[in-house]
Motif scaffolding. Structure first.
Motif, PDB file in Angstrom:
ATOM      1  N   ARG A   1       0.561  -1.580  -0.225  1.00  0.00           N
ATOM      2  CA  ARG A   1      -0.234  -0.273   0.278  1.00  0.00           C
ATOM      3  C   ARG A   1       1.442   0.884   0.389  1.00  0.00           C
ATOM      4  O   ARG A   1       2.078   1.338   0.425  1.00  0.00           O
ATOM      5  CB  ARG A   1      -1.047  -0.142   1.147  1.00  0.00           C
ATOM      6  N   ILE A   2       0.398   2.318  -0.773  1.00  0.00           N
ATOM      7  CA  ILE A   2       1.088   3.768  -0.104  1.00  0.00           C
ATOM      8  C   ILE A   2       1.863   3.848   1.281  1.00  0.00           C
ATOM      9  O   ILE A   2       3.081   3.974   1.362  1.00  0.00           O
ATOM     10  CB  ILE A   2       0.058   4.786  -1.331  1.00  0.00           C
ATOM     11  N   SER A   3       0.957   3.938   2.211  1.00  0.00           N
ATOM     12  CA  SER A   3       1.286   3.958   3.349  1.00  0.00           C
ATOM     13  C   SER A   3       2.101   3.214   4.262  1.00  0.00           C
ATOM     14  O   SER A   3       3.021   3.406   4.669  1.00  0.00           O
ATOM     15  CB  SER A   3      -0.056   3.502   4.551  1.00  0.00           C
ATOM     16  N   ASP A   4       2.259   2.010   3.399  1.00  0.00           N
ATOM     17  CA  ASP A   4       3.471   1.037   4.136  1.00  0.00           C
ATOM     18  C   ASP A   4       5.013   1.139   2.556  1.00  0.00           C
ATOM     19  O   ASP A   4       5.854   1.430   3.620  1.00  0.00           O
ATOM     20  CB  ASP A   4       3.224  -0.336   3.150  1.00  0.00           C
ATOM     21  N   PHE A   5       4.670   1.897   1.604  1.00  0.00           N
ATOM     22  CA  PHE A   5       5.953   2.231   0.743  1.00  0.00           C
ATOM     23  C   PHE A   5       6.279   3.941   1.783  1.00  0.00           C
ATOM     24  O   PHE A   5       7.553   3.510   1.685  1.00  0.00           O
ATOM     25  CB  PHE A   5       5.051   2.207  -0.555  1.00  0.00           C
ATOM     26  N   ALA A   6       5.845   4.629   2.510  1.00  0.00           N
ATOM     27  CA  ALA A   6       5.708   5.451   2.492  1.00  0.00           C
ATOM     28  C   ALA A   6       6.437   5.371   4.354  1.00  0.00           C
ATOM     29  O   ALA A   6       6.925   6.423   4.598  1.00  0.00           O
ATOM     30  CB  ALA A   6       4.998   6.672   2.385  1.00  0.00           C
ATOM     31  N   SER A   7       6.483   4.739   4.456  1.00  0.00           N
ATOM     32  CA  SER A   7       6.805   4.311   6.267  1.00  0.00           C
ATOM     33  C   SER A   7       8.362   3.825   6.368  1.00  0.00           C
ATOM     34  O   SER A   7       8.964   3.273   6.945  1.00  0.00           O
ATOM     35  CB  SER A   7       6.444   3.186   6.568  1.00  0.00           C
ATOM     36  N   LEU A   8       8.951   2.896   4.979  1.00  0.00           N
ATOM     37  CA  LEU A   8      10.175   2.241   4.026  1.00  0.00           C
ATOM     38  C   LEU A   8      11.376   3.140   4.697  1.00  0.00           C
ATOM     39  O   LEU A   8      11.127   4.174   3.950  1.00  0.00           O
ATOM     40  CB  LEU A   8      10.288   1.940   2.644  1.00  0.00           C
ATOM     41  N   SER A   9      12.577   2.429   5.211  1.00  0.00           N
ATOM     42  CA  SER A   9      13.953   3.542   4.924  1.00  0.00           C
ATOM     43  C   SER A   9      14.528   1.727   4.853  1.00  0.00           C
ATOM     44  O   SER A   9      14.191   0.985   4.692  1.00  0.00           O
ATOM     45  CB  SER A   9      13.970   4.191   6.738  1.00  0.00           C
ATOM     46  N   ALA A  10      15.528   2.225   4.828  1.00  0.00           N
ATOM     47  CA  ALA A  10      17.285   1.783   4.631  1.00  0.00           C
ATOM     48  C   ALA A  10      17.140   0.815   5.535  1.00  0.00           C
ATOM     49  O   ALA A  10      17.724  -0.342   5.571  1.00  0.00           O
ATOM     50  CB  ALA A  10      18.504   2.076   4.864  1.00  0.00           C
ATOM     51  N   GLU A  11      16.420   0.869   7.239  1.00  0.00           N
ATOM     52  CA  GLU A  11      16.381  -0.684   7.510  1.00  0.00           C
ATOM     53  C   GLU A  11      15.625  -1.634   7.864  1.00  0.00           C
ATOM     54  O   GLU A  11      15.725  -2.872   7.736  1.00  0.00           O
ATOM     55  CB  GLU A  11      16.013  -0.379   9.118  1.00  0.00           C
ATOM     56  N   ASN A  12      14.624  -1.628   6.291  1.00  0.00           N
ATOM     57  CA  ASN A  12      13.846  -2.174   5.889  1.00  0.00           C
ATOM     58  C   ASN A  12      14.286  -3.364   5.069  1.00  0.00           C
ATOM     59  O   ASN A  12      13.639  -4.461   4.621  1.00  0.00           O
ATOM     60  CB  ASN A  12      12.068  -2.015   5.926  1.00  0.00           C
ATOM     61  N   PHE A  13      15.312  -3.028   3.963  1.00  0.00           N
ATOM     62  CA  PHE A  13      15.869  -4.334   4.008  1.00  0.00           C
ATOM     63  C   PHE A  13      17.162  -4.849   3.879  1.00  0.00           C
ATOM     64  O   PHE A  13      18.023  -4.142   5.170  1.00  0.00           O
ATOM     65  CB  PHE A  13      17.163  -2.933   2.581  1.00  0.00           C
ATOM     66  N   LYS A  14      17.055  -6.544   4.641  1.00  0.00           N
ATOM     67  CA  LYS A  14      17.960  -6.531   5.174  1.00  0.00           C
ATOM     68  C   LYS A  14      18.991  -8.315   3.692  1.00  0.00           C
ATOM     69  O   LYS A  14      17.600  -8.060   3.353  1.00  0.00           O
ATOM     70  CB  LYS A  14      17.729  -7.438   6.232  1.00  0.00           C
TER      71      LYS A  14
END
Length: 373
Positions: free
Chosen positions: A244-257
């Motif tokens: 969702r766009i709300s989830d996309f907007a909440s992402l940052s570098a910390e979400n990538f593992k």
């Protein structure tokens, strides 16, 4: 129309105290509205209209001024001619909050509805709160209501039930328009007319593999302005991972593992609090991973999208010359991801995990709607 004049006055109440009121005058008539502030007689300066010699004088005077500003705002933003009667009615009902849910909860018991009807309206309100936790009246836009309709459809409700719930929603939207005037978007529900129109025209929308390829090729031309290129890439990323766009907007570098040289996206859905873990290298030939690499050094810019409606407007402008005659929004990206996974015969449990549904029944309903396209 004569402007309403506001002034302060006090009345003696029990215990030797004074109650502070706002006097509202128009056409030789007036009403008095209680600020609910009580002080001792010696604490009121009649000439200045201010509280003095009180340890909380600054805060109390600010509350009085806030009441005056609220009344003035009601008058200035009202769509039509404001009278003292209307001012009293609106102020009494709206209180100090501009929260649509709070207004709904209060108005529900002031409309002389039958107990059974109140229960139905309460159920719709609870569903709205599941769709979005809070909702100021300024957020009652077309995107908000279209999103809620889609939420009802995705929940597997019958067509007739969706229509009934939308009629209830429309009633309280109209109440908000009367109470808050221009604060409420005037065309939030303009698209919703006859239920048959809803049944025929407001089905889920998704793009095909060819449509996505057209957008990808368009983005690869190098002819887009930087702002348009960013917007298109944001849409493509959402269409690859189904956020969702709300989830996309909440992402940052910390979400990538990284795990054994493989890149994963991990996040918790803002809307449903559902944890999601996606293998970016495995989804659609690693297209999302490629975009991650492109924006790796400026992820904060990449995940900044702002208001949903403004993003959709930017997206329409960015795709204007794309030769794609389709309705494209941020939410279409989510539907597109699910639809493309279905066409690849991906197991429903996997689709559930990608989309981030809490229950498999919701994914089933979601898929049934997409298969009608």
């Amino acid at each position: 129309m004569e402007k309403i004049q506001f002034s302060l006055l006090t009345h003696a109440v029990k215990g030797g105290m004074l109650a502070v009121f706002v006097k509202c005058s128009q056409y030789g008539s007036f009403i008095e509205l209680d600020t609910n502030i009580r002080i001792f007689k010696e604490e009121w300066n009649k000439q200045s209209g201010l509280i003095k010699s009180n340890p909380n004088a600054i805060q109390l005077n600010m509350l009085i001024r806030k009441t005056l500003y609220t009344l003035e705002e009601i008058e200035l933003t009202y769509d039509g001619e404001m009278t003292l009667t209307k001012l009293h009615d609106i102020y009494a009902k709206r209180g100090a909050s501009a929260d649509w849910y709070a207004m709904w909860g209060k108005a529900m018991y002031e409309r002389n509805l039958k107990p059974g009807t109140i229960e139905i309206h309460s159920t719709v309100l609870r569903t709205l709160k599941k769709y979005r936790d809070t909702c100021p009246v300024t957020s009652l836009s077309e995107d908000f209501f279209r999103g809620f309709m889609q939420y009802l459809i995705s929940s597997g409700l019958k067509y007739s039930t969706v229509c009934k719930e939308m009629h209830v929603v429309k009633a309280y939207y109209n109440i908000a328009r009367k109470l808050y005037g221009n604060k409420v978007p005037a065309d939030g529900l303009a698209f919703y007319h006859d239920p048959k129109d809803f049944k025929n025209n407001y089905k889920m929308k998704a793009l095909s593999d060819d449509d996505i390829r057209t957008i990808e090729n368009y983005a690869a031309t190098g002819l887009l302005k930087k702002t348009h290129e960013l917007t298109v890439d944001q849409f493509l990323f959402m269409s690859y991972v189904g956020t969702r766009i709300s989830d996309f907007a909440s992402l940052s570098a910390e979400n990538f593992k990284e795990d054994n040289g493989r890149l994963w996206l991990e996040y918790t859905s803002v809307k449903t609090c559902t944890p999601v873990r996606l293998p970016l290298w495995a989804l659609f030939d690693g297209r999302a991973e490629q975009l991650y690499s492109k924006y790796k050094n400026k992820l904060s810019e990449f995940f900044t999208v702002g208001d949903n409606s403004k993003f959709n407007a930017r997206l329409r402008a960015a795709l204007k010359n794309c030769n794609l005659n389709k309705h494209v929004t941020a939410h279409v990206a989510r539907h597109t991801c699910a639809s493309r996974l279905i066409n690849r015969d991906i197991p429903i449990t996997t689709i559930q995990q990608v989309i981030g549904h809490r229950q498999i029944s919701m994914t089933n309903a979601f898929i049934r709607q997409l298969q009608k396209l």
